[in-house]
Structures are given as C-alpha cells and as structure tokens.
Write an enzyme that holds these catalytic residues in place. Structure first.
Site, PDB file in Angstrom:
ATOM      1  CB  SER A 138      -0.878  -0.004   1.258  1.00  0.00           C
ATOM      2  OG  SER A 138      -1.536   1.227   1.448  1.00  0.00           O
ATOM      3  CE1 TYR A 151      -4.893  -3.211   5.086  1.00  0.00           C
ATOM      4  CE2 TYR A 151      -4.097  -0.968   4.749  1.00  0.00           C
ATOM      5  CZ  TYR A 151      -4.537  -2.174   4.234  1.00  0.00           C
ATOM      6  OH  TYR A 151      -4.604  -2.345   2.873  1.00  0.00           O
TER       7      TYR A 151
END
Length: 248
Positions: A138, A151
């Site tokens: 990400s 996360y």
C-alpha cells in the site's frame, strides 16, 4: 513478468481487488487458484471463468496454510506465481485498550500469512520457469494513516520483507514484486464507515487492476500506483495530508 499461460495462486481472490485480478488474469490466459474464506463469494468468482478455480482457506490459521501449500503442489504442480493479496483492516486507537483479536488478525493475515506461504512454496517455485512472488502492500507502507495504524504497520513490514525476500531469492530465480495501491474503492475497512456495506472511495478497482497488470508486464519490481509514488518520495508531507483529511 510473463502474464499468460501461468498458474497463479491468488489470496483474497473472492472480493474487491482480488476478484478483479482473478478475472483479468483469466482473461489473459492464465490459470487462477482464487483463495478466500467465503464459499459463496468463491463460487461466484469461479463461475466467471473456467480458468478460475476456487479454494476455501482461512489464511489466519497456520495449519490451513500448510495444508494449502501441500494441496497446491499436488493438485497444481505447474504453479509458478504466488500473489499475496489478502488483507483485513480495522480501526486503531492506542488511547483505549486495543482489541487484541483484531490486532493479531491483521498481523496474521496481512503479514505472517504472505511470509509463511512463500516460505512453504519457494522450493517448488524454484523448479518452475520464471517464477514470481507478488505482494500487495500500500501507499501506507511509506507513511501511516493513523486511524488504521496496525494495518499501516503491517503494510510497512510487508514492504520491508519484500525487499529482504527479493535479496534472499535472487539466486534461486524467483522474482519478488510489490504492488503498492493507493486507496481503492472497495469494501475493506467496513467498520470505519457508518454504512458497513458502502465502499471507502478512492481509485476505481478496474483502474487499479489496469495499472497493476501493466506494471507486472513491464517488469517493475515496485509498482507504485497513484499516491504511492508521492508517499515514497515525501512521506512526511503525505502523512500530514492523509491525517489532516481524516481528522474531521
């Protein structure tokens, strides 16, 4: 990376980005083994193409990962690509006692499962022509979004591990590739929204898949998409931008 006539083990393949990737890889002439926990969704994605084969697996469970690795080598000996795409995302607030179950689930699925699965299958991959391990991380690998701090940390760790894996596997002929999406319009992080059935907004899934596949085909090792490129260059500026946008 060659993207036709491959056999691809795709985690998180029954929903969102994974579902779209499974269909695109099948369209390109690959065999896709789509993994997921939801048997209904798996049945739906496997019905999209005869090239997509569904396999139910809870990647949070280490024993199931071992069983999966043994099964895939036996049933799909032509496996030559692992695409670690599965992830879960929950709210983070260290000012309150944390939910250990949710924190551990994120660590297990987002970080340990890709590492474990790769380690179980590297010996097999090394026997295949032009094998690859692809990890979805990400833009948050470079700078965290505080609201989803655990996360973000798992994606940063998987980014770091991808670099280490690439180095360790360089003499075994296994490419290690990282796909770094920005925020993508999927249902991940449902608990963060008032309507858990809504999406989070962001880049449309088809555009993400288009750019990811283009990067894979062009041989990029780090496929920086959207905000990821900016976050790598100037993580501090992106940190303030992301977290200021999410404090109202």
């Amino acid at each position: 990376m060659i993207l036709n006539d491959r056999t691809i083990l795709l985690t998180g393949g029954s929903n969102g980005i994974g579902r779209a990737l499974a269909l695109r890889f099948a369209e390109l002439g690959n065999t896709v083994i789509a993994l997921g926990r939801d048997e209904t969704r798996l049945a739906e994605v496997s019905a999209l193409s005869p090239r997509i084969h569904a396999r139910q697996c809870d990647l949070e469970d280490a024993a199931q990962r071992v069983e999966l690795a043994e099964w895939v080598v036996k049933e799909h000996p032509d496996l030559d690509v692992i695409f670690n795409n599965a992830a879960v995302q929950y709210r983070f607030d260290v000012t309150q006692p944390i939910d250990l179950v949710k924190a551990q689930q994120q660590l297990e699925i987002n970080l340990l499962a890709p590492l474990h699965l790769a380690s179980l299958l590297v010996d097999h991959l090394a026997t295949r022509p032009k094998p690859a391990i692809v990890n979805t991380t990400s833009a948050l690998a470079f700078t965290p979004l505080v609201e989803i701090g655990v996360y973000s940390a798992t994606k940063a760790a998987l980014h770091s591990l991808s670099i280490s894996m690439r180095y360790q596997l360089r003499d075994r002929g296994i490419d290690v590739i990282e796909v770094l999406p920005p925020k993508v319009d999927t249902t991940i992080g449902a608990e963060l929204r008032d309507d858990p059935n809504s999406t989070q907004g962001g880049m449309p899934v088809p555009e993400l898949v288009r750019q990811a596949v283009a990067g894979l085909e062009s041989g990029e090792q780090e496929i920086l998409i959207g905000l990821s490129a900016q976050a790598k260059v100037d993580p501090e500026a992106i940190f303030h931008r992301l977290n200021n946008e999410n404090t109202h």
